[in-house]
Design a protein around this motif. Structure first.
Motif, PDB file in Angstrom:
ATOM      1  N   LEU A 176      -1.340   1.963 -14.400  1.00  9.60           N
ATOM      2  CA  LEU A 176       0.049   1.745 -13.961  1.00  9.60           C
ATOM      3  C   LEU A 176       0.150   1.654 -12.438  1.00  9.60           C
ATOM      4  O   LEU A 176       1.140   1.155 -11.913  1.00  9.60           O
ATOM      5  N   GLY A 177      -0.862   2.178 -11.743  1.00 11.51           N
ATOM      6  CA  GLY A 177      -0.823   2.146 -10.285  1.00 11.51           C
ATOM      7  C   GLY A 177      -0.816   3.507  -9.626  1.00 11.51           C
ATOM      8  O   GLY A 177      -0.822   3.610  -8.387  1.00 11.51           O
ATOM      9  N   VAL A 178      -0.777   4.580 -10.432  1.00  4.73           N
ATOM     10  CA  VAL A 178      -0.864   5.926  -9.848  1.00  4.73           C
ATOM     11  C   VAL A 178      -2.218   6.053  -9.154  1.00  4.73           C
ATOM     12  O   VAL A 178      -3.254   5.687  -9.712  1.00  4.73           O
ATOM     13  N   ASN A 179      -2.211   6.525  -7.902  1.00  6.08           N
ATOM     14  CA  ASN A 179      -3.470   6.604  -7.153  1.00  6.08           C
ATOM     15  C   ASN A 179      -3.766   8.004  -6.613  1.00  6.08           C
ATOM     16  O   ASN A 179      -4.691   8.198  -5.831  1.00  6.08           O
ATOM     17  N   ARG A 180      -2.965   8.970  -7.051  1.00  6.89           N
ATOM     18  CA  ARG A 180      -3.196  10.354  -6.614  1.00  6.89           C
ATOM     19  C   ARG A 180      -2.749  11.298  -7.722  1.00  6.89           C
ATOM     20  O   ARG A 180      -1.676  11.113  -8.295  1.00  6.89           O
ATOM     21  N   ILE A 181      -3.574  12.303  -8.041  1.00  8.17           N
ATOM     22  CA  ILE A 181      -3.229  13.293  -9.056  1.00  8.17           C
ATOM     23  C   ILE A 181      -3.256  14.680  -8.421  1.00  8.17           C
ATOM     24  O   ILE A 181      -4.191  15.029  -7.688  1.00  8.17           O
ATOM     25  N   SER A 182      -2.205  15.452  -8.704  1.00  6.82           N
ATOM     26  CA  SER A 182      -2.130  16.842  -8.248  1.00  6.82           C
ATOM     27  C   SER A 182      -2.214  17.750  -9.473  1.00  6.82           C
ATOM     28  O   SER A 182      -1.307  17.761 -10.306  1.00  6.82           O
ATOM     29  N   PHE A 183      -3.313  18.478  -9.585  1.00  7.07           N
ATOM     30  CA  PHE A 183      -3.566  19.309 -10.757  1.00  7.07           C
ATOM     31  C   PHE A 183      -3.044  20.728 -10.545  1.00  7.07           C
ATOM     32  O   PHE A 183      -3.348  21.375  -9.537  1.00  7.07           O
ATOM     33  N   GLY A 184      -2.289  21.227 -11.523  1.00 10.58           N
ATOM     34  CA  GLY A 184      -1.796  22.607 -11.476  1.00 10.58           C
ATOM     35  C   GLY A 184      -2.850  23.573 -11.980  1.00 10.58           C
ATOM     36  O   GLY A 184      -2.752  24.103 -13.086  1.00 10.58           O
ATOM     37  N   VAL A 185      -3.871  23.799 -11.151  1.00 11.64           N
ATOM     38  CA  VAL A 185      -5.002  24.645 -11.560  1.00 11.64           C
ATOM     39  C   VAL A 185      -4.630  26.126 -11.476  1.00 11.64           C
ATOM     40  O   VAL A 185      -4.880  26.902 -12.392  1.00 11.64           O
ATOM     41  N   GLN A 186      -4.049  26.553 -10.361  1.00 15.60           N
ATOM     42  CA  GLN A 186      -3.621  27.930 -10.059  1.00 15.60           C
ATOM     43  C   GLN A 186      -4.779  28.879  -9.778  1.00 15.60           C
ATOM     44  O   GLN A 186      -4.735  29.665  -8.846  1.00 15.60           O
ATOM     45  N   SER A 187      -5.838  28.839 -10.584  1.00 13.30           N
ATOM     46  CA  SER A 187      -7.001  29.704 -10.347  1.00 13.30           C
ATOM     47  C   SER A 187      -8.161  29.224 -11.209  1.00 13.30           C
ATOM     48  O   SER A 187      -7.964  28.518 -12.201  1.00 13.30           O
ATOM     49  N   GLU A 193       0.871  -1.179   0.000  1.00 18.98           N
ATOM     50  CA  GLU A 193       0.000   0.000   0.000  1.00 18.98           C
ATOM     51  C   GLU A 193       0.907   1.229   0.000  1.00 18.98           C
ATOM     52  O   GLU A 193       1.569   1.508   0.990  1.00 18.98           O
ATOM     53  N   LEU A 194       0.958   1.957  -1.115  1.00 10.15           N
ATOM     54  CA  LEU A 194       1.792   3.153  -1.132  1.00 10.15           C
ATOM     55  C   LEU A 194       1.119   4.238  -1.956  1.00 10.15           C
ATOM     56  O   LEU A 194       0.247   3.959  -2.780  1.00 10.15           O
ATOM     57  N   GLU A 195       1.516   5.466  -1.671  1.00  9.38           N
ATOM     58  CA  GLU A 195       0.979   6.624  -2.377  1.00  9.38           C
ATOM     59  C   GLU A 195       1.829   6.871  -3.624  1.00  9.38           C
ATOM     60  O   GLU A 195       3.047   6.998  -3.529  1.00  9.38           O
ATOM     61  N   ILE A 196       1.174   6.906  -4.782  1.00 11.97           N
ATOM     62  CA  ILE A 196       1.871   7.241  -6.027  1.00 11.97           C
ATOM     63  C   ILE A 196       1.153   8.435  -6.650  1.00 11.97           C
ATOM     64  O   ILE A 196       0.027   8.317  -7.124  1.00 11.97           O
ATOM     65  N   GLY A 239     -12.968  16.264 -12.729  1.00 12.23           N
ATOM     66  CA  GLY A 239     -14.140  15.376 -12.779  1.00 12.23           C
ATOM     67  C   GLY A 239     -13.821  14.069 -13.482  1.00 12.23           C
ATOM     68  O   GLY A 239     -14.230  12.987 -13.037  1.00 12.23           O
ATOM     69  N   ASN A 240     -13.073  14.134 -14.568  1.00 14.24           N
ATOM     70  CA  ASN A 240     -12.683  12.921 -15.303  1.00 14.24           C
ATOM     71  C   ASN A 240     -11.842  12.003 -14.418  1.00 14.24           C
ATOM     72  O   ASN A 240     -12.033  10.780 -14.405  1.00 14.24           O
ATOM     73  N   ALA A 241     -10.882  12.588 -13.691  1.00 12.10           N
ATOM     74  CA  ALA A 241     -10.019  11.786 -12.819  1.00 12.10           C
ATOM     75  C   ALA A 241     -10.831  11.074 -11.745  1.00 12.10           C
ATOM     76  O   ALA A 241     -10.610   9.887 -11.459  1.00 12.10           O
ATOM     77  N   PHE A 242     -11.784  11.789 -11.178  1.00 11.12           N
ATOM     78  CA  PHE A 242     -12.639  11.199 -10.143  1.00 11.12           C
ATOM     79  C   PHE A 242     -13.467  10.052 -10.723  1.00 11.12           C
ATOM     80  O   PHE A 242     -13.578   8.976 -10.111  1.00 11.12           O
ATOM     81  N   ASN A 243     -14.025  10.258 -11.910  1.00 11.39           N
ATOM     82  CA  ASN A 243     -14.862   9.223 -12.542  1.00 11.39           C
ATOM     83  C   ASN A 243     -14.054   7.986 -12.920  1.00 11.39           C
ATOM     84  O   ASN A 243     -14.578   6.869 -12.924  1.00 11.39           O
ATOM     85  N   ILE A 244     -12.778   8.170 -13.235  1.00  6.79           N
ATOM     86  CA  ILE A 244     -11.915   7.030 -13.578  1.00  6.79           C
ATOM     87  C   ILE A 244     -11.604   6.187 -12.349  1.00  6.79           C
ATOM     88  O   ILE A 244     -11.370   4.982 -12.449  1.00  6.79           O
ATOM     89  N   GLY A 245     -11.613   6.813 -11.166  1.00  9.38           N
ATOM     90  CA  GLY A 245     -11.392   6.037  -9.941  1.00  9.38           C
ATOM     91  C   GLY A 245     -10.363   6.606  -8.988  1.00  9.38           C
ATOM     92  O   GLY A 245     -10.091   6.005  -7.940  1.00  9.38           O
ATOM     93  N   PHE A 246      -9.771   7.751  -9.327  1.00  6.69           N
ATOM     94  CA  PHE A 246      -8.801   8.361  -8.412  1.00  6.69           C
ATOM     95  C   PHE A 246      -9.537   8.891  -7.175  1.00  6.69           C
ATOM     96  O   PHE A 246     -10.400   9.764  -7.279  1.00  6.69           O
TER      97      PHE A 246
END
Length: 319
Positions: A77-88, A54-57, A111-118
């Motif tokens: 691939l196993g990535v389970n966290r996304i950090s979006f560079g929104v800024q504003s 169990e690890l954070e990717i 929204g797409n990332a959430f729907n995919i399963g992140f």
């Protein structure tokens, strides 16, 4: 990507990485979402035996290049966290910051990332741009909390050398009150302020690893690695890095420098400072700060509740 593999194999040996010992991975710097997931696959395959179950990717992503296909590929691939560079979420501010995405693009990508399963999604906000106001920042924060995120990074705009804004220092302003306002508005909506720029229901394991001065491998041009009392700096020049990924400058860090870093980093986060690293004089000054409600002492750690005063507190402790 081939150069990254060469360096990865070298660093696994240098760090003497054991099976099932890697606790987190962060893919950042530049724009990871412009690289096809299949190009990351060999690196993930090489790392597989070393990963804990169990690890954070985490991967950073720009909203305009984080397509559904890219997000699905990274998820597989196993990535389970996304950090979006929104800024504003203000389109005029995004244009002024030379961002290529719009507010609607950012909302759609999250929204797409959430729907995919992140399940773990983060976004960045920038404050103290010259036209920023409490009203604008409040709109950004309200919009952020309408999205399926559990983490926000709020960064003060800083002007770096060799950037487009370097000759336009007026683009950034130093408004301490706005910094406190942003932090208060985010925490009032339930996100814990766990590091000077980071807030969340979910606290990034990888982020906290830096504040604890854990060992970490830095792969790629301009990446930095850390092991016990050394820092490793591969070339910042991408072409130079590709031609020789093992051209790595090594910086030796003495015990006083490590102590100073632990104090500065600990006070900028919920990690705090272990009293055992302080000498007698520092401990007396830390206790004085506790008596005057500038620090708290929890068991054998000194904890700071006001991260915006972290540097001043650190300088006082260091005498």
């Amino acid at each position: 990507m081939d150069a990254l593999m060469v360096q990865l194999e070298y660093e696994l040996e240098r760090f003497k990485v054991l099976e099932n010992s890697i606790e987190s991975i962060f893919i950042g710097g530049g724009t990871p979402s412009t690289i096809y997931p299949k190009l990351y696959a060999p690196l993930f395959k090489k790392l597989q035996p070393y990963l804990q179950k169990e690890l954070e990717i985490t991967s950073e992503a720009n909203p305009n290049s984080a397509s559904i296909e890219w997000l699905k590929g990274m998820f597989e691939l196993g990535v389970n966290r996304i950090s979006f560079g929104v800024q504003s979420f203000d389109d005029d501010k995004l244009k002024a910051l030379n961002r290529t995405h719009s507010s609607s693009t950012a909302k759609e990508a999250i929204g797409n990332a959430f729907n995919i399963g992140f399940k773990n999604l983060s976004l960045d906000l920038i404050y103290n741009y010259q036209t920023d106001s409490k009203e604008l920042m409040l709109k950004d924060i309200i919009q952020a909390f309408e999205l399926p995120i559990n983490h926000i990074s709020a960064y003060e705009l800083t002007i770096e050398e060799h950037t487009k804004f370097f000759n336009q220092p007026q683009k950034a302003k130093a408004d301490e009150e706005l910094a406190f306002f942003v932090a208060d508005e985010i925490t009032s909506r339930g996100f814990a302020h766990y590091e000077i720029s980071n807030f969340g229901d979910y606290q990034s394991y990888h982020n906290k690893g830096y504040w604890k001065l854990k060992d970490y491998i830095g792969l790629g041009a301009g990446a930095v690695g850390f092991l016990k009392d050394k820092r490793f700096y591969p070339s910042k020049d991408i072409l130079d890095y590709i031609s020789n990924p093992l051209n790595i400058f090594i910086e030796e860090i003495n015990s006083d420098e490590l102590q100073t870093e632990k104090i500065f980093l600990g006070l900028r986060s919920v990690v705090g400072i272990d009293e055992l690293i302080l000498d007698e004089g520092m401990r007396k000054r830390a206790d004085f700060l506790v008596q005057n409600k500038k620090l708290k002492k929890v068991e054998k750690r000194y904890i700071n509740d006001n991260f915006f005063l972290a540097d001043e507190l650190a300088l006082y402790l260091l005498g």
